[in-house]
Motif scaffolding. Structure first.
Motif, PDB file in Angstrom:
ATOM      1  N   PRO A   1       0.814  -1.231   0.000  1.00 22.85           N
ATOM      2  CA  PRO A   1       0.000   0.000   0.000  1.00 22.85           C
ATOM      3  C   PRO A   1       0.846   1.280   0.000  1.00 22.85           C
ATOM      4  CG  PRO A   1      -0.788  -1.534   1.660  1.00 22.85           C
ATOM      5  CD  PRO A   1       0.457  -2.138   1.078  1.00 22.85           C
ATOM      6  N   ARG A   2       2.052   1.201   0.551  1.00 22.79           N
ATOM      7  CA  ARG A   2       2.907   2.409   0.557  1.00 22.79           C
ATOM      8  C   ARG A   2       3.354   2.758  -0.859  1.00 22.79           C
ATOM      9  NH1 ARG A   2       6.914   0.289   5.152  1.00 22.79           N
ATOM     10  NH2 ARG A   2       6.344  -1.658   4.098  1.00 22.79           N
ATOM     11  N   VAL A   3       3.525   1.728  -1.686  1.00 18.11           N
ATOM     12  CA  VAL A   3       3.888   1.989  -3.088  1.00 18.11           C
ATOM     13  C   VAL A   3       2.672   2.555  -3.823  1.00 18.11           C
ATOM     14  CG1 VAL A   3       4.622   0.907  -5.250  1.00 18.11           C
ATOM     15  CG2 VAL A   3       5.701   0.227  -3.094  1.00 18.11           C
ATOM     16  N   LEU A   4       1.499   1.982  -3.553  1.00 15.93           N
ATOM     17  CA  LEU A   4       0.281   2.504  -4.199  1.00 15.93           C
ATOM     18  C   LEU A   4       0.077   3.973  -3.827  1.00 15.93           C
ATOM     19  CD1 LEU A   4      -2.156  -0.518  -3.703  1.00 15.93           C
ATOM     20  CD2 LEU A   4      -0.969   0.186  -5.803  1.00 15.93           C
ATOM     21  N   ARG A   5       0.362   4.289  -2.589  1.00 16.39           N
ATOM     22  CA  ARG A   5       0.212   5.689  -2.151  1.00 16.39           C
ATOM     23  C   ARG A   5       1.215   6.572  -2.892  1.00 16.39           C
ATOM     24  NH1 ARG A   5       1.041   6.209   3.981  1.00 16.39           N
ATOM     25  NH2 ARG A   5       3.196   6.077   3.334  1.00 16.39           N
ATOM     26  N   ALA A   6       2.437   6.078  -3.013  1.00 13.79           N
ATOM     27  CA  ALA A   6       3.464   6.875  -3.706  1.00 13.79           C
ATOM     28  C   ALA A   6       3.043   7.187  -5.141  1.00 13.79           C
ATOM     29  CB  ALA A   6       4.804   6.125  -3.693  1.00 13.79           C
ATOM     30  N   LEU A   7       2.337   6.231  -5.756  1.00 17.30           N
ATOM     31  CA  LEU A   7       1.913   6.441  -7.147  1.00 17.30           C
ATOM     32  C   LEU A   7       0.922   7.585  -7.290  1.00 17.30           C
ATOM     33  CD1 LEU A   7       1.395   2.698  -8.118  1.00 17.30           C
ATOM     34  CD2 LEU A   7       3.125   4.214  -9.079  1.00 17.30           C
ATOM     35  N   SER A   8       0.293   7.964  -6.177  1.00 13.37           N
ATOM     36  CA  SER A   8      -0.767   8.975  -6.274  1.00 13.37           C
ATOM     37  C   SER A   8      -0.278  10.389  -5.919  1.00 13.37           C
ATOM     38  CB  SER A   8      -1.927   8.587  -5.355  1.00 13.37           C
ATOM     39  OG  SER A   8      -1.527   8.724  -4.006  1.00 13.37           O
ATOM     40  N   TYR A   9       1.013  10.539  -5.655  1.00 18.42           N
ATOM     41  CA  TYR A   9       1.505  11.864  -5.248  1.00 18.42           C
ATOM     42  C   TYR A   9       1.507  12.852  -6.424  1.00 18.42           C
ATOM     43  CZ  TYR A   9       3.017   9.913  -0.768  1.00 18.42           C
ATOM     44  OH  TYR A   9       3.051   9.333   0.471  1.00 18.42           O
ATOM     45  N   PRO A  10       1.531  14.154  -6.124  1.00 19.86           N
ATOM     46  CA  PRO A  10       1.479  15.154  -7.203  1.00 19.86           C
ATOM     47  C   PRO A  10       2.682  15.056  -8.145  1.00 19.86           C
ATOM     48  CG  PRO A  10       1.213  16.205  -5.049  1.00 19.86           C
ATOM     49  CD  PRO A  10       1.589  14.786  -4.792  1.00 19.86           C
ATOM     50  N   ILE A  11       2.439  15.452  -9.355  1.00 23.93           N
ATOM     51  CA  ILE A  11       3.490  15.403 -10.380  1.00 23.93           C
ATOM     52  C   ILE A  11       4.514  16.518 -10.139  1.00 23.93           C
ATOM     53  CG2 ILE A  11       3.913  15.683 -12.883  1.00 23.93           C
ATOM     54  CD1 ILE A  11       2.340  13.100 -12.040  1.00 23.93           C
ATOM     55  N   LEU A  12       5.798  16.154 -10.302  1.00 22.15           N
ATOM     56  CA  LEU A  12       6.865  17.159 -10.324  1.00 22.15           C
ATOM     57  C   LEU A  12       7.403  17.224 -11.749  1.00 22.15           C
ATOM     58  CD1 LEU A  12       8.867  16.028  -7.139  1.00 22.15           C
ATOM     59  CD2 LEU A  12       7.745  18.259  -7.401  1.00 22.15           C
ATOM     60  N   GLY A  13       7.894  18.361 -12.143  1.00 23.79           N
ATOM     61  CA  GLY A  13       8.505  18.478 -13.470  1.00 23.79           C
ATOM     62  C   GLY A  13       9.765  17.624 -13.539  1.00 23.79           C
ATOM     63  N   GLN A  14      10.108  17.150 -14.732  1.00 27.88           N
ATOM     64  CA  GLN A  14      11.211  16.184 -14.803  1.00 27.88           C
ATOM     65  C   GLN A  14      12.575  16.808 -14.540  1.00 27.88           C
ATOM     66  OE1 GLN A  14      11.945  14.196 -18.451  1.00 27.88           O
ATOM     67  NE2 GLN A  14      11.326  15.897 -19.738  1.00 27.88           N
ATOM     68  N   PHE A  15      12.687  18.137 -14.668  1.00 23.52           N
ATOM     69  CA  PHE A  15      13.970  18.780 -14.350  1.00 23.52           C
ATOM     70  C   PHE A  15      13.908  19.578 -13.044  1.00 23.52           C
ATOM     71  CE2 PHE A  15      14.113  18.222 -19.012  1.00 23.52           C
ATOM     72  CZ  PHE A  15      15.129  17.279 -19.018  1.00 23.52           C
ATOM     73  N   ASP A  16      12.796  19.458 -12.325  1.00 26.97           N
ATOM     74  CA  ASP A  16      12.669  20.060 -10.996  1.00 26.97           C
ATOM     75  C   ASP A  16      13.729  19.400 -10.102  1.00 26.97           C
ATOM     76  OD1 ASP A  16      11.902  20.485  -8.293  1.00 26.97           O
ATOM     77  OD2 ASP A  16       9.802  20.716  -8.868  1.00 26.97           O
ATOM     78  N   PRO A  17      14.558  20.201  -9.418  1.00 23.51           N
ATOM     79  CA  PRO A  17      15.617  19.598  -8.589  1.00 23.51           C
ATOM     80  C   PRO A  17      15.072  18.593  -7.580  1.00 23.51           C
ATOM     81  CG  PRO A  17      15.852  21.989  -8.680  1.00 23.51           C
ATOM     82  CD  PRO A  17      14.576  21.667  -9.408  1.00 23.51           C
ATOM     83  N   GLU A  18      13.829  18.815  -7.130  1.00 23.04           N
ATOM     84  CA  GLU A  18      13.257  17.857  -6.183  1.00 23.04           C
ATOM     85  C   GLU A  18      13.065  16.500  -6.872  1.00 23.04           C
ATOM     86  OE1 GLU A  18      10.023  19.655  -3.892  1.00 23.04           O
ATOM     87  OE2 GLU A  18       9.267  17.644  -3.505  1.00 23.04           O
ATOM     88  N   PHE A  19      12.705  16.541  -8.145  1.00 22.59           N
ATOM     89  CA  PHE A  19      12.507  15.285  -8.880  1.00 22.59           C
ATOM     90  C   PHE A  19      13.843  14.640  -9.257  1.00 22.59           C
ATOM     91  CE2 PHE A  19      11.558  12.638 -12.634  1.00 22.59           C
ATOM     92  CZ  PHE A  19      10.669  11.773 -12.024  1.00 22.59           C
ATOM     93  N   THR A  20      14.791  15.457  -9.703  1.00 29.10           N
ATOM     94  CA  THR A  20      16.082  14.855 -10.093  1.00 29.10           C
ATOM     95  C   THR A  20      16.782  14.257  -8.855  1.00 29.10           C
ATOM     96  OG1 THR A  20      17.141  17.029 -10.024  1.00 29.10           O
ATOM     97  CG2 THR A  20      16.417  16.240 -12.177  1.00 29.10           C
TER      98      THR A  20
END
Ligand SMILES: Cc1ncc(COP(=O)(O)O)c(C=O)c1O
Length: 413
Positions: free
Chosen positions: A24-43
């Protein structure tokens, strides 16, 4: 106009060789808000994923990242990037997924030699080493855990021989990664392809790979030289051009994207990356060795229960894949009817098999989040009831008791 019901998939107990249930923790992770692909938080999340993949593959390789697509995208990326048209490739086959490696290597234009073992067995290392010496391939492509037959091919000696003979060894560890030891560095594996939807318990849709400098050298030797908007450099004579034929699966481009340069390639699958990162975090927090031991324990309980029921196992027990247990469908029993009754009445899914094994065996997976005491006990009780309903004579109650004995012994031990 037709209206459609709200999506509401039934909860299932999935005991197939994948896809399996997801934490369920992975399923929850799948539902988090989208970050841009070059957003430092995402990289930063991409970098975490690479670091965790190195631990998962037990490697110091620089390159460990997911290819976006199902596991065969990882296989195809590695083979397409490593095999040049005309290269000699050796594919030892002992089940369905060996045939997949063969097919992909042929599509890469390789001169492929195959050696085959009867399904239900694996190769002795010296058989593969002899074939390498005979055919002198540039690449050997081999399956570690063959889900179609439930067998495990030991790799250590083959890896050592490939290194000595300067052959690149590519391994399909789709079914084993995260459930059975896979030692990329200690076993001298040049490139390893994993899967998400099996022992890692992340949905299907990414394929983690790793490869070492030996493999990277080959990849870089085939890198297309881009000349800005004018496209690739075709100044080399035609016979010397050997660019990787796929764009999407070009490891030279993918590694540039995963490097600090972050050269734009595809749009990274944000939600899948969240899911993979969380799945890896959970696997490493459990501890890989503890995770392998958990898979062994539930396999033992399952096998003890099935044995007590009196069913026969398929394949050579000496090379059984711990995360897939194959049972021979008894004479006179309709295997598909048993599977349907398990699914319809108990919500349990087990698998049939392919090719020569179609209709001959059931395959029961104990992988990742699905690999639990609850699931094993639930399955054994249901399977016994369903087999009795199909006229199979068995000592009622023995299976669950045998499995419980295994769990009790483990507690005491
Ligand atoms: C050993 C093995 N290799 C490769 C694959 C292909 O994986 P996918 O279906 O994710 O492309 C599978 C899938 O079942 C597998 O079991």
């Amino acid at each position: 106009m037709r209206t459609f019901a709200e999506l509401s998939p039934s909860p299932r107990t999935i005991l197939t060789p994948g896809p399996v249930e997801v934490d369920p923790r992975v399923l929850r992770a799948l539902s988090y808000p989208i970050l841009g692909q070059f957003d430092p938080e995402f990289t930063a999340l991409m970098n975490d994923t690479m670091e965790m993949l190195r631990q998962l593959f037990r490697t110091d390789n620089r390159w460990a990242y997911p290819v976006d697509g199902t596991s065969r995208s990882g296989i195809e990326a590695v083979l397409t990037s490593l095999i040049e048209p005309g290269d000699r490739v050796l594919v030892p086959i002992y089940g369905r997924f060996g045939h997949l490696l063969h097919e992909i290597a042929e599509r890469c234009g390789a001169e492929v030699t195959t050696i085959e073992k009867e399904w239900g067995t694996v190769f002795e290392p010296e058989e593969i080493v002899a074939a390498i010496k005979r055919t002198k391939p540039a690449v050997v492509a081999l399956v570690h855990g063959e889900t179609s037959t439930g067998r495990l091919q030991p790799l250590e000696e083959i890896g050592r021989a490939c290194r000595e003979l300067d052959v690149l060894l590519v391994v399909d560890a789709v079914a084993t990664i995260g459930g059975v030891p896979v030692e990329a560095d200690a076993w001298h594996l040049d490139a390893v392809v994993g899967g998400t939807q099996k022992c890692l318990s992340v949905p299907s849709g990414m394929s983690p790979i790793t490869y070492n400098e030996r493999a990277e050298r080959k990849v870089l030797s085939r890198k297309r030289v881009e000349r800005g908007l004018r496209g690739p450099d075709y100044s080399a004579p035609a016979e010397e051009r050997r660019p990787i034929q796929s764009n999407y699966l070009d490891l030279a481009q993918l590694q540039d994207y995963w490097s600090p340069a972050r050269l734009n390639h595809h749009t990274e699958m944000t939600s899948m990356l969240y899911g993979l990162r969380e799945g890896l975090r959970i696997a490493l927090a459990e501890g890989l060795d503890a995770r392998f031991a958990r898979h062994r324990l539930h396999e033992s309980a399952l096998v003890a229960g099935l044995r007590a029921m009196g069913v026969a196992f398929y394949g050579d027990p000496a090379c059984k894949l711990p995360v897939v247990t194959c049972v021979t469908i008894p004479e006179g029993i309709d295997g598909e009817s048993v599977r349907s009754m398990l699914l319809d009445l108990f919500g349990i899914e087990i698998a049939s098999s392919f090719g020569p094994l179609k209709g001959k065996i059931w395959r029961i997976g104990t992988m990742g989040y699905s690999c639990s005491r609850k699931n094993v006990l639930h399955f054994l009780g249901a399977f016994e009831a369903v087999l009795l309903r199909h006229g199979f004579r068995l000592p009622a109650g023995a299976a669950l008791q045998a499995a419980l004995d295994v769990y009790d012994a483990a507690k005491e031990g």
